[in-house]
Motif scaffolding. Sequence first.
Motif, PDB file in Angstrom:
ATOM      1  N   GLU A  61       0.832  -1.210   0.000  1.00  0.00           N
ATOM      2  CA  GLU A  61       0.000   0.000   0.000  1.00  0.00           C
ATOM      3  C   GLU A  61       0.863   1.254   0.000  1.00  0.00           C
ATOM      4  OE1 GLU A  61      -3.904  -1.748   2.394  1.00  0.00           O
ATOM      5  OE2 GLU A  61      -2.221  -0.906   3.523  1.00  0.00           O
ATOM      6  N   LEU A  62       1.976   1.200   0.710  1.00  0.00           N
ATOM      7  CA  LEU A  62       2.913   2.331   0.694  1.00  0.00           C
ATOM      8  C   LEU A  62       3.500   2.518  -0.699  1.00  0.00           C
ATOM      9  CD1 LEU A  62       4.681   4.531   1.958  1.00  0.00           C
ATOM     10  CD2 LEU A  62       6.277   2.719   2.668  1.00  0.00           C
ATOM     11  N   PHE A  63       3.934   1.420  -1.327  1.00  0.00           N
ATOM     12  CA  PHE A  63       4.524   1.528  -2.667  1.00  0.00           C
ATOM     13  C   PHE A  63       3.498   2.028  -3.680  1.00  0.00           C
ATOM     14  CE2 PHE A  63       7.423  -1.904  -0.922  1.00  0.00           C
ATOM     15  CZ  PHE A  63       8.482  -1.035  -0.720  1.00  0.00           C
ATOM     16  N   GLN A  64       2.245   1.587  -3.541  1.00  0.00           N
ATOM     17  CA  GLN A  64       1.213   2.094  -4.435  1.00  0.00           C
ATOM     18  C   GLN A  64       0.992   3.589  -4.208  1.00  0.00           C
ATOM     19  OE1 GLN A  64      -2.596   0.082  -4.419  1.00  0.00           O
ATOM     20  NE2 GLN A  64      -3.596   1.724  -5.555  1.00  0.00           N
ATOM     21  N   GLU A  77       8.932   7.422 -14.426  1.00  0.00           N
ATOM     22  CA  GLU A  77       9.956   6.407 -14.160  1.00  0.00           C
ATOM     23  C   GLU A  77       9.911   5.956 -12.705  1.00  0.00           C
ATOM     24  OE1 GLU A  77      14.786   5.756 -14.724  1.00  0.00           O
ATOM     25  OE2 GLU A  77      13.789   7.487 -15.601  1.00  0.00           O
ATOM     26  N   GLU A  78       9.803   6.933 -11.789  1.00  0.00           N
ATOM     27  CA  GLU A  78       9.698   6.578 -10.376  1.00  0.00           C
ATOM     28  C   GLU A  78       8.382   5.857 -10.096  1.00  0.00           C
ATOM     29  OE1 GLU A  78      10.705   9.612  -7.481  1.00  0.00           O
ATOM     30  OE2 GLU A  78      11.737  10.747  -9.051  1.00  0.00           O
ATOM     31  N   ALA A  79       7.314   6.310 -10.743  1.00  0.00           N
ATOM     32  CA  ALA A  79       6.009   5.672 -10.557  1.00  0.00           C
ATOM     33  C   ALA A  79       6.059   4.208 -10.973  1.00  0.00           C
ATOM     34  CB  ALA A  79       4.946   6.411 -11.356  1.00  0.00           C
ATOM     35  N   THR A  84       5.509  -1.226  -9.627  1.00  0.00           N
ATOM     36  CA  THR A  84       5.967  -2.591  -9.903  1.00  0.00           C
ATOM     37  C   THR A  84       6.241  -3.333  -8.600  1.00  0.00           C
ATOM     38  OG1 THR A  84       6.903  -1.940 -12.036  1.00  0.00           O
ATOM     39  CG2 THR A  84       7.729  -3.974 -11.051  1.00  0.00           C
ATOM     40  N   ARG A  85       6.841  -2.647  -7.638  1.00  0.00           N
ATOM     41  CA  ARG A  85       7.089  -3.278  -6.329  1.00  0.00           C
ATOM     42  C   ARG A  85       5.768  -3.640  -5.655  1.00  0.00           C
ATOM     43  NH1 ARG A  85      11.472  -0.972  -2.319  1.00  0.00           N
ATOM     44  NH2 ARG A  85      11.075  -3.079  -1.499  1.00  0.00           N
TER      45      ARG A  85
END
Length: 279
Positions: A61-64, A77-79, A84-85
């Motif tokens: 949830e944090l990565f999203q 690119e960062e998104a 992906t993670r």
Amino acid sequence: RRVLFRSADELALLPGQRERGLLLVGVLHSNHGNYRLASEAFGQLLESNPDGAGLQILPEELFQGMGQACLNDGKPEEAIRHLTRAIELRPTAERYAFLGEAWELQGDLAQAGDAWRKGIALDPDLARAREGLARVALDERQPQQAIDWLQPLSVPNKLTSSIAHTLKRANSLLGDKGAADQWDAEETRLRQAEERKRALDDIVKQAPQSFWALALRAHKFASEGNLRQAATLLQTVDGLRKLKPDGYKDPQRFLDQLIESVQSGRPLPSLDLVPLDRK
């Protein structure tokens, strides 16, 4: 709102609470559309906790959240990296939809299409993905394919102005002027309705204790079947109106109709009756 942000900043300064505070700061900024500040807060959190472990939310949830903030801040690119993670930890249709948008912003339509198709495999009615694939089809001069992608969404409870716009473009490319004109009119109608909804949402978000925000919250409670809470809020609203009878213009009698509906159990009045010009 200011109190919430100040409390989050103060929490991040407390011993042992930095990560919890940064997470709260990031979430608050995301919720208020401050995506650059949100990505900065999430980024500081991930610097000290790269795996996003031990927080109030799951790592995916944090990565999203970080991925969406980067996407909305124009950093595809960062998104892509963070979304992906999130997908590696737990794939969801929504995450594939956002990943597709990030690839689209990056300019890689093949990767975007692949992500969107994976999202649709998990949720056939995934609107963001179907809209994305329709845009790709139009870029490839395949208007009928665009229409086919959007067909499940071209019904009243799913249709949006952006879908209507894409269908207008597709029919125009097909040379069907009549259908294009119909979708043009529908796009205008839907956009006006969406702008009105955003304006009403802003009332509740920016001044949650104001007269009209309380009335709108009462309507929402009633629409969800929670008539007791709706009635309690309406007592407060009606009391404010009696204290200042000329202070709250309501030419369409929205509030009177709402009170009557809550008391009688009749259908609720339309939110179209709420006056947006409250000066």
